[in-house]
Design an enzyme around this catalytic site. Structure first.
Site, PDB file in Angstrom:
ATOM      1  N   CYS A 115       0.811  -1.222   0.000  1.00 58.60           N
ATOM      2  CA  CYS A 115       0.000   0.000   0.000  1.00 58.60           C
ATOM      3  C   CYS A 115       0.849   1.279   0.000  1.00 58.60           C
ATOM      4  CB  CYS A 115      -0.949   0.010   1.196  1.00 58.60           C
ATOM      5  SG  CYS A 115      -2.061  -1.402   1.212  1.00 58.60           S
ATOM      6  N   HIS A 252      -3.302   7.298   2.030  1.00 59.67           N
ATOM      7  CA  HIS A 252      -3.678   5.973   1.541  1.00 59.67           C
ATOM      8  C   HIS A 252      -5.059   5.656   2.110  1.00 59.67           C
ATOM      9  CE1 HIS A 252      -3.998   1.818   0.813  1.00 59.67           C
ATOM     10  NE2 HIS A 252      -3.726   1.430   2.042  1.00 59.67           N
ATOM     11  N   ASN A 282     -10.057   0.041  -0.373  1.00 61.16           N
ATOM     12  CA  ASN A 282      -8.589   0.097  -0.315  1.00 61.16           C
ATOM     13  C   ASN A 282      -8.032  -0.516  -1.597  1.00 61.16           C
ATOM     14  OD1 ASN A 282      -5.870  -0.288   0.170  1.00 61.16           O
ATOM     15  ND2 ASN A 282      -6.135  -1.074   2.250  1.00 61.16           N
TER      16      ASN A 282
END
Ligand code: ACO
Length: 325
Positions: A115, A252, A282
């Site tokens: 990520c 993020h 996500n």
């Protein structure tokens, strides 16, 4: 003192056509819209179709970023693609994008920081541009993260989605002050001891299979807030600025509660935080450039403003990048 700065000349993004709501997901696993919204803020996610690859999403995001920047593929010196879901184990998916764009010179490679990959990619591309590797770079975050999910594991499969985002970096001279446009500071971290909190239980070396995401959610949550708040403070201090100077936080997009807790810990007002996790879920390395593109296109992020991008992911890896737009 005259310095070279990497300026963001344009950004773009792409989402696959398939939208899956929480209610639709609840038909496949034992979950509910209420639980997902309350614990994560996620309302829907986009999922790539069968045979739709990371390189295909990356290509579309790149074409949109190049058009916004007014830069042609033949002007690119570098492609850095952040992904956890490459088309193949090798070659790098960045080289597939390079070929599809018709770019025949320069260098293209992938970075793997899960990520945090887009922030890592920005840091690497900025360093290479400033040390003479070229003038223009494409930095992409692209994922078909759904391919890593165990669709029988409700604790993970509800959290993620697919997508891609990209920015075009170009060099320009600066004065070496915080008034310069471009990347002002980047800070990257990792701590390999925390592997077991978030990993994929497969790979070419260990199992010869792709594997599925395994996660200790509470452990990740706890570290995410501490690490992301810490690295935001670090990157701002590295540039000689304060948190009050920041116009936009583009985090993020892991979980709305992580975003809110991080901003609250730092005293950053919620209206300064760009949030797309409700729409995109996500998307790992793609989540920051996807969110960035939304806030640039809707006119929130304007030239001259200070933007902090920050992320944490498996590894653990984490990092932040401070840019004057
Ligand atoms: N639907 C319904 N119930 C669920 C679901 C689901 N999808 N998932 C778990 N539950 C249940 C659990 O079984 C548990 O039930 P029990 O009390 O009967 O045992 C209950 O909900 C509570 O589970 P917890 O794991 O304690 O829930 P928590 O409040 O910690 O929320 C979550 C879980 C959302 C995963 C949270 O821990 C989190 O967001 N962690 C961060 C994870 C993350 O963002 N990972 C992304 C990768 S890393 C990154 O991007 C930063």
């Amino acid at each position: 003192m005259s310095v070279v700065r990497s300026v963001i000349r344009g950004c773009g993004s792409y989402l696959p056509a398939g939208v899956v709501s929480n209610a639709e997901l609840a038909k496949r696993v034992d979950t509910s819209d209420e639980w997902i919204v309350e614990r994560t803020g996620i309302r829907q996610r986009y999922l790539a179709g069968d045979g739709e690859l990371t390189s295909a999403l990356a290509l579309k995001a790149s074409q949109s970023a190049l058009a916004a920047a007014g830069v042609s593929p033949s002007d690119l010196d570098l492609i850095v693609l952040a992904t956890t879901t490459p088309d193949e184990t090798f070659p790098a998916t960045a080289t597939a994008v390079q070929a599809s764009l018709g770019m025949t010179r320069g260098a293209a490679f992938d970075v793997q920081a899960v990520c945090s990959g887009f922030v890592y990619g920005l840091g690497v591309a900025d360093a290479l541009l400033r040390t003479g590797q070229g003038t223009n770079a494409l930095v992409i975050g692209a994922e078909v993260f759904s391919r890593l999910l165990d669709w029988n594991d409700r604790t993970t499969c509800v959290l993620f989605g697919d997508g891609a985002g990209a920015v075009v970096l170009g060099t320009q001279p600066g004065q070496g002050t915080t008034n310069d446009r471009g990347i002002l500071a980047t800070k990257l971290h990792s701590d390999g001891r925390l592997h077991d909190a978030l990993y994929v239980d497969g790979g070419p070396g260990k199992t010869g299979t792709t594997g599925h995401v395994r996660m200790q959610g509470k452990e990740v949550f706890k570290h995410a807030v501490v690490n992301m708040a810490g690295v935001i403070e670090e990157v701002v201090a590295l540039a000689g600025l304060t948190l009050q100077d920041i116009d936009w936080l583009v985090p993020h997009q892991a979980n709305k509660r992580i975003l809110d807790s991080t901003a609250k810990k730092l005293g950053i007002k919620p209206e300064k935080v760009v949030t797309t996790v409700d729409q995109h879920a996500n998307t790992s390395a793609a989540s920051i450039p996807l969110a960035l593109d939304v806030a640039v296109k809707d006119g929130r992020i304007r030239p001259g403003q200070l933007v902090v991008m920050e992320a944490m992911g498996g590894g653990f890896t984490w990092g932040a990048c401070l840019v004057r737009w």
